[in-house]
Scaffold this active site. Structure first.
Site, PDB file in Angstrom:
ATOM      1  N   SER A  37      -9.706   1.459   2.842  1.00 42.60           N
ATOM      2  CA  SER A  37      -8.852   2.245   1.977  1.00 42.60           C
ATOM      3  C   SER A  37      -7.765   1.429   1.273  1.00 42.60           C
ATOM      4  O   SER A  37      -7.185   1.901   0.303  1.00 42.60           O
ATOM      5  CB  SER A  37      -8.175   3.363   2.784  1.00 42.60           C
ATOM      6  OG  SER A  37      -7.332   2.800   3.770  1.00 42.60           O
ATOM      7  N   SER A  67      -9.863  -0.730   7.167  1.00 40.41           N
ATOM      8  CA  SER A  67      -9.273  -0.658   5.822  1.00 40.41           C
ATOM      9  C   SER A  67      -8.508  -1.879   5.343  1.00 40.41           C
ATOM     10  O   SER A  67      -8.132  -1.936   4.183  1.00 40.41           O
ATOM     11  CB  SER A  67      -8.358   0.550   5.723  1.00 40.41           C
ATOM     12  OG  SER A  67      -9.144   1.669   5.452  1.00 40.41           O
ATOM     13  N   LYS A  72       0.849  -1.202   0.000  1.00 37.84           N
ATOM     14  CA  LYS A  72       0.000   0.000   0.000  1.00 37.84           C
ATOM     15  C   LYS A  72       0.884   1.251   0.000  1.00 37.84           C
ATOM     16  O   LYS A  72       1.908   1.290   0.684  1.00 37.84           O
ATOM     17  CB  LYS A  72      -0.872  -0.032   1.263  1.00 37.84           C
ATOM     18  CG  LYS A  72      -1.888   1.101   1.383  1.00 37.84           C
ATOM     19  CD  LYS A  72      -2.755   0.905   2.630  1.00 37.84           C
ATOM     20  CE  LYS A  72      -3.869   1.924   2.730  1.00 37.84           C
ATOM     21  NZ  LYS A  72      -4.744   1.687   3.896  1.00 37.84           N
TER      22      LYS A  72
HETATM   23  N1  GLN Z   1     -13.322   3.678   6.084  1.00 42.57           N
HETATM   24  C1  GLN Z   1     -12.803   4.212   7.309  1.00 42.57           C
HETATM   25  C2  GLN Z   1     -12.535   5.688   7.166  1.00 42.57           C
HETATM   26  O1  GLN Z   1     -12.822   6.216   6.166  1.00 42.57           O
HETATM   27  C3  GLN Z   1     -11.585   3.478   7.742  1.00 42.57           C
HETATM   28  C4  GLN Z   1     -10.389   3.812   6.954  1.00 42.57           C
HETATM   29  C5  GLN Z   1      -9.171   3.081   7.415  1.00 42.57           C
HETATM   30  O2  GLN Z   1      -9.258   2.060   8.131  1.00 42.57           O
HETATM   31  N2  GLN Z   1      -8.042   3.602   7.053  1.00 42.57           N
HETATM   32  O3  GLN Z   1     -12.045   6.327   8.035  1.00 42.57           O
END
Ligand code: GLN
Length: 485
Positions: free
Chosen positions: A151, A175, A76
């Site tokens: 994400s 994420s 990532k």
């Molecule tokens: N979808 C969640 C957010 O938008 C979690 C994102 C993440 O775990 N980085 O904050």
């Protein structure tokens, strides 16, 4: 070639060690596959030439004692990689080349891993669909109209479409687990403090954790064993005895007690998710473990709490992007004007929304009402888990309240996007480990995941339960390679 790229990590390692294939062959196979899969938009930065050089170097002097001998890995784009552009999916870091390596990625290279490149993600890891990336959305290998989740969407899509044998993501509120669930892969969010945060672009520091994503639980266990380490460069890293998780992995979970939290039966949950959960309970019993109804009474407060704490920390962490220290700068008439232009042009809408929420909840008039209150509720959520773990060894829930949704379906409705994290955020708020394993397909053929939540530092037990269930579930993903013309 298809033969090499469809091998899981454990098989690849064996074949490399047995000298049936070289690291160069493996690396080139994954690169070739990636070149045919550009439409998926998984990569932000490819580091292919350098990967081939490293593979050749490995082959000329192989060290088979390494845990990842000559294995190519795409990661990532939130992990800083020395000399390789690291963007966090943002325009503001579009020209940022770190001069240091994150501890987690360094751990991969120390064990013989080879960087293939940097994978797309939501901007600063804020999102559940990979649509907030400055570099465009990622398509799901399941169906071209679907999001891969977020994400870590680029990671999940690359893994499921065989562009990389394993990958790593970060999980602040889901994420790793949510994209794993959407793409039929395995994703583990480790206990807070297990994997160093050093060199990972920060989103919400008290919630962020790096973790492994793989095609099966054994690969996930091995990767976790490589990336989890105590690190004095991260003040929140915890010095505890880490296992050789993959070696100790067992499907014997007889006598374990698994809690089923009634508050996770949320209104409007599709029947297919209910059914999946019920099936999960049956699998647990078939494995010789027992289930027990439990209550986590503050569950409904987790999402609002998360969406105060995470933006608050994000607004503070992102203050450093001012056009002076890192990346993109937009010239201005004076210093303040330069700051304003840089941040207005450099950040996307979702990031700006989070910064505004964060600064609001931290402002002097509202701090007590929002931020302090949220911290108190966070403690209650953690206490719910502590109480439950007096009675059970782990907890089983669905990973997400739905299967993957369509690209564009939720972009204009942030709250409905946030609701997708309903089952994952409590785990981050409580600092616990959670794993998503693929458990079935819905009517449309889209993968659905089950989440197992463990006690802090009890990753071994969590992986064992996941491994036992995986054997019973015998999941087959439904990938038709629609992107190959
Ligand atoms: N979808 C969640 C957010 O938008 C979690 C994102 C993440 O775990 N980085 O904050």
């Amino acid at each position: 070639m298809n033969d090499i790229i469809s091998q899981n990590l454990t098989v690849l390692i064996k074949n490399i060690k047995d000298k049936k294939i070289s690291s160069e062959e493996v690396t080139k196979s994954f690169i070739k596959k990636a070149e045919k899969a550009k439409t998926l938009n998984c990569y932000i930065t490819e580091d292919f030439d350098s990967a081939i050089q490293k593979a050749k170097k490995f082959d000329s002097k192989p060290n088979f004692k390494c845990k990842l001998p000559g294995i190519p890995i795409a990661v990532k784009d939130l992990f800083c990689t020395n000399g390789v552009k690291t963007t966090a999916g943002s325009k503001i870091l579009n020209n940022f080349i770190p001069t240091y390596e994150s501890t987690v990625t360094q751990n991969l290279w120390n064990e013989g891993g080879i960087l293939l490149g940097k994978l797309n993600c939501d901007e600063f890891a804020m999102g559940s669909s990979n649509e907030t990336s400055f570099f465009g959305n990622v398509q799901s290998p399941i169906d071209k109209n679907l999001v891969p989740g977020g994400s870590s969407g680029g990671s999940a899509s690359a893994l499921a479409s065989n562009l990389t044998p394993i990958t790593i993501g970060t999980d602040t509120g889901g994420s790793i687990r949510q994209p794993a669930s959407f793409t039929g892969t395995v994703g583990l969010k480790p206990t807070y403090g297990s994997c160093s945060r050093y060199g990972i672009v920060a989103f919400a520091s008290s919630l962020d954790q790096a973790g492994p994503m793989a095609k099966n639980v054994k690969d996930c266990a091995l990767l976790h064993e490589v990336i989890s380490s105590y690190d004095s460069k991260d003040s929140t890293s915890i010095d505890f005895k880490r296992n050789n998780y993959s070696e100790l992995l067992t499907t014997n979970i007889k006598g374990k007690k698994i809690g089923i939290p009634k508050e996770y039966r949320v209104d409007g949950m599709p029947i297919e998710i209910e059914d999946l959960w019920t099936k999960g309970i049956e699998y647990i019993k078939e494995c010789g473990a027992t289930t027990m109804d439990i209550s986590l009474p503050h569950t409904s407060y987790a999402l609002p709490t998360y969406y105060i704490v995470a933006p608050a920390e994000a607004s503070s962490n992102l203050a450093r992007y001012d056009g002076v220290k890192y990346g993109f700068r937009s010239e201005g008439e004076n210093l303040i004007d330069m700051y304003e232009r840089t941040r207005s042009e450099g950040f996307g809408n979702e990031v700006k929304r989070r910064i505004m929420i964060g600064t609001y909840v931290l402002s002097s008039g509202y701090y007590d009402a929002y931020y302090l209150k949220a911290q108190k509720v966070r403690k209650l959520i953690k206490s719910d888990f502590d109480e439950a773990y007096k009675k059970v060894d782990a907890i089983l829930t669905p990973s997400t309240p739905s299967s993957a949704f369509k690209i564009g379906e939720k972009t204009n409705d942030p709250v409905s996007m946030y609701l997708n994290d309903i089952f994952t955020v409590p785990v981050n708020l409580a600092g616990l480990p959670g794993i998503s394993i693929p458990a079935g397909l819905d009517k449309k053929g889209y993968p659905l995941g089950l989440q197992i939540i463990g006690k802090a530092f009890d990753e071994q037990n969590l992986l064992n339960i996941a491994h036992a269930m995986e054997e019973k579930i015998n999941f087959k993903n439904n990938i038709k390679e629609w992107w190959i013309k």
